[in-house]
Design a protein around this motif. Structure first.
Motif, PDB file in Angstrom:
ATOM      1  N   THR A 142      71.115 -21.741   5.288  1.00  0.00           N
ATOM      2  CA  THR A 142      70.498 -20.563   5.897  1.00  0.00           C
ATOM      3  C   THR A 142      69.060 -20.527   5.387  1.00  0.00           C
ATOM      4  O   THR A 142      68.691 -21.309   4.510  1.00  0.00           O
ATOM      5  N   LEU A 182      69.543 -20.132   1.629  1.00  0.00           N
ATOM      6  CA  LEU A 182      70.564 -20.883   0.893  1.00  0.00           C
ATOM      7  C   LEU A 182      70.472 -22.365   1.254  1.00  0.00           C
ATOM      8  O   LEU A 182      70.454 -22.716   2.446  1.00  0.00           O
ATOM      9  N   ASP A 198      70.558 -20.475  -4.207  1.00  0.00           N
ATOM     10  CA  ASP A 198      70.310 -19.203  -3.528  1.00  0.00           C
ATOM     11  C   ASP A 198      68.902 -18.735  -3.895  1.00  0.00           C
ATOM     12  O   ASP A 198      68.639 -18.344  -5.035  1.00  0.00           O
ATOM     13  N   TYR A 255      78.733 -15.043   0.863  1.00  0.00           N
ATOM     14  CA  TYR A 255      77.834 -15.221   1.995  1.00  0.00           C
ATOM     15  C   TYR A 255      78.641 -15.031   3.271  1.00  0.00           C
ATOM     16  O   TYR A 255      79.190 -15.981   3.842  1.00  0.00           O
ATOM     17  N   GLU A 297      77.896 -14.439   6.223  1.00  0.00           N
ATOM     18  CA  GLU A 297      77.414 -15.045   7.455  1.00  0.00           C
ATOM     19  C   GLU A 297      77.843 -16.517   7.596  1.00  0.00           C
ATOM     20  O   GLU A 297      77.619 -17.139   8.629  1.00  0.00           O
ATOM     21  N   SER A 347      71.985 -14.269   9.536  1.00  0.00           N
ATOM     22  CA  SER A 347      71.586 -14.611   8.168  1.00  0.00           C
ATOM     23  C   SER A 347      70.078 -14.594   8.010  1.00  0.00           C
ATOM     24  O   SER A 347      69.560 -14.549   6.908  1.00  0.00           O
ATOM     25  N   LYS A 368      67.956 -11.933   5.750  1.00  0.00           N
ATOM     26  CA  LYS A 368      67.641 -12.102   4.342  1.00  0.00           C
ATOM     27  C   LYS A 368      66.462 -13.025   4.099  1.00  0.00           C
ATOM     28  O   LYS A 368      66.021 -13.177   2.981  1.00  0.00           O
TER      29      LYS A 368
END
Length: 427
Positions: free
Chosen positions: A5, A8, A19, A81, A83, A102, A105
């Motif tokens: 993401t 991440l 993260d 997480y 998502e 996601s 964030k």
């Protein structure tokens, strides 16, 4: 590093999840890292068990339960997480599903690509909701801003055409100002406090005046003379009625009495020469007025008011105000009330009348209780005491200015309008 993401990532060399929002790193086994890597890069929507076994345990023959256990531990490590979902597809294998939400964030990551993705990938509802919230925040910021508060204060005042006012046997024009649709705007409301007089001002041909009310107090600020543009600053009369019953003030007697009171003592007199604008480092704009409060069968109360503005820019600076209250027989020793603070100047209109409004944020207040307090002065002391406790922010409105005088509406015993002497001093 392989992006899962916008915040991440999978580090296949270190076998860990990184993260970027929390800075946390989650360790993975070799098999977990390899299985996740294959799921991320697979061109097929579903990865078969055989494909994942080959990726996670190369050159080894292991039971399917090893893959089942690996998927289970991966799910636990990705549990924070929401998502990211690792789905089991019956009789086919596994699928990794990553929600486009996601991107919300991503704001914690300095990534231009993620910024773009976050804007375009979120749903229309989220975009509209964000715009509405932003607009509401802007409206709230404006509503609670000093600018809005100041102009809201100014908007409470209205001005009508000038009306005819009879004072001291002479008729002249007066500019009417009133607050919040105050009732009873007939000239009688101001004239009723003066006894009929046919000789007092007849030495003049005309006068300029402001008649103002906040709905309770009725003020007359008067400058005798024929010049409609500028006031000579001589013979100024400032009267404010604080009682609905006619005060029956004899103007001829009032002039003699007020002259004696002002000569007897002036607490706020400034003993400095007028500035030429070339002297000290700071320039003080000084305003002084004597305001009288006639009440029937009571001693005449005088407020000696001094205000100073010391600019540190074109519209901000230091504000100082000093008010001393006495009565005609000196039965009330001086009630002294001082305010010091920072001002911000704004310009606006009251009807067709140009006005400057000064927002003063009070930094210091001093109220000196008198040793003696006559019954006539009790109401004034109580009002000052209430203001000393409550006022944190006050507004002063200037509605006229020339080279010698100015007319102000000030927050004293309600709203009081008066004609001030004006001077400039180098300090």
């Amino acid at each position: 590093m392989l992006k899962i993401t916008p915040y991440l990532e999978l580090d296949t060399e270190a076998n860990q999840l990184v993260d970027h929002v929390s800075g946390k790193k989650i360790s993975l086994t070799f098999s977990e890292s390899a299985v996740l890597h294959r799921l991320l890069l697979s061109s097929n929507p579903v990865c078969s068990k055989e494909e994942l076994l080959s990726a996670g345990w190369p050159d080894r023959v292991v039971a399917v339960t090893s893959l089942t256990q690996c998927i289970s531990t991966l799910r636990k490590k990705l549990d924070g997480y929401r998502e990211i979902q690792l789905k089991t597809i019956a009789r086919r294998g596994y699928q990794l599903h990553i929600s486009t939400q996601s991107h919300v964030k991503m704001l914690a990551v300095n990534d231009a690509e993620s910024m773009k993705a976050a804007f375009f990938d979120v749903s229309l509802l989220v975009k509209i909701s964000g715009i509405v919230i932003a607009i509401l925040l802007l409206v709230m910021a404006w509503y609670f801003s000093d600018y809005h508060k100041v102009h809201q204060n100014l908007a409470r005042w209205s001005s009508d055409e000038q009306f005819e006012l009879k004072v001291g046997g002479l008729k002249g024009s007066a500019q009417l100002l009133y607050k919040d649709d105050a009732p009873h705007l007939h000239p009688f409301m101001w004239e009723k406090h003066l006894l009929p007089d046919t000789s007092f001002l007849t030495c003049h041909e005309d006068f300029n005046a402001f008649a103002a009310t906040d709905g309770e107090n009725y003020s007359i600020a008067l400058c005798p003379g024929n010049d409609k543009e500028q006031c000579a600053g001589k013979g100024l009369i400032n009267l404010t009625s604080v009682d609905s019953e006619p005060a029956e003030l004899n103007l001829q007697e009032f002039v003699d009495l007020s002259s004696a009171m002002e000569q007897r003592i002036r607490y706020n007199r400034v003993m400095l020469p007028e500035s030429t604008g070339t002297g000290g480092a700071l320039l003080e704009h000084n305003y002084q007025a004597d305001v009288y409060f006639p009440v029937k069968d009571e001693l005449l109360i005088r407020a000696d008011i001094n205000m100073s503005l010391i600019y540190d820019s074109s519209d901000t600076g230091e504000f100082h105000s000093s008010t001393c209250i006495t009565d005609q027989d000196c039965l009330t020793t001086p009630i002294k009330y001082k305010i010091r603070g920072k001002f911000k100047q704004y310009s606006g209109m009251i009807g067709g009348l140009e006005a400057d409004i000064f927002q003063v944020k009070v930094e210091q207040k001093d109220l000196i209780k008198p040793d003696k307090l006559n019954d006539s002065a009790v109401r004034f002391y109580r009002d000052l005491r209430k203001r000393d406790i409550k006022d944190k922010e006050v507004y002063f409105i200037r509605i006229h200015q020339d080279h010698k005088t100015a007319v102000w509406i000030i927050p004293l015993f309600g709203q009081v309008t008066a004609w001030y002497h004006y001077e400039r001093f180098d300090i």
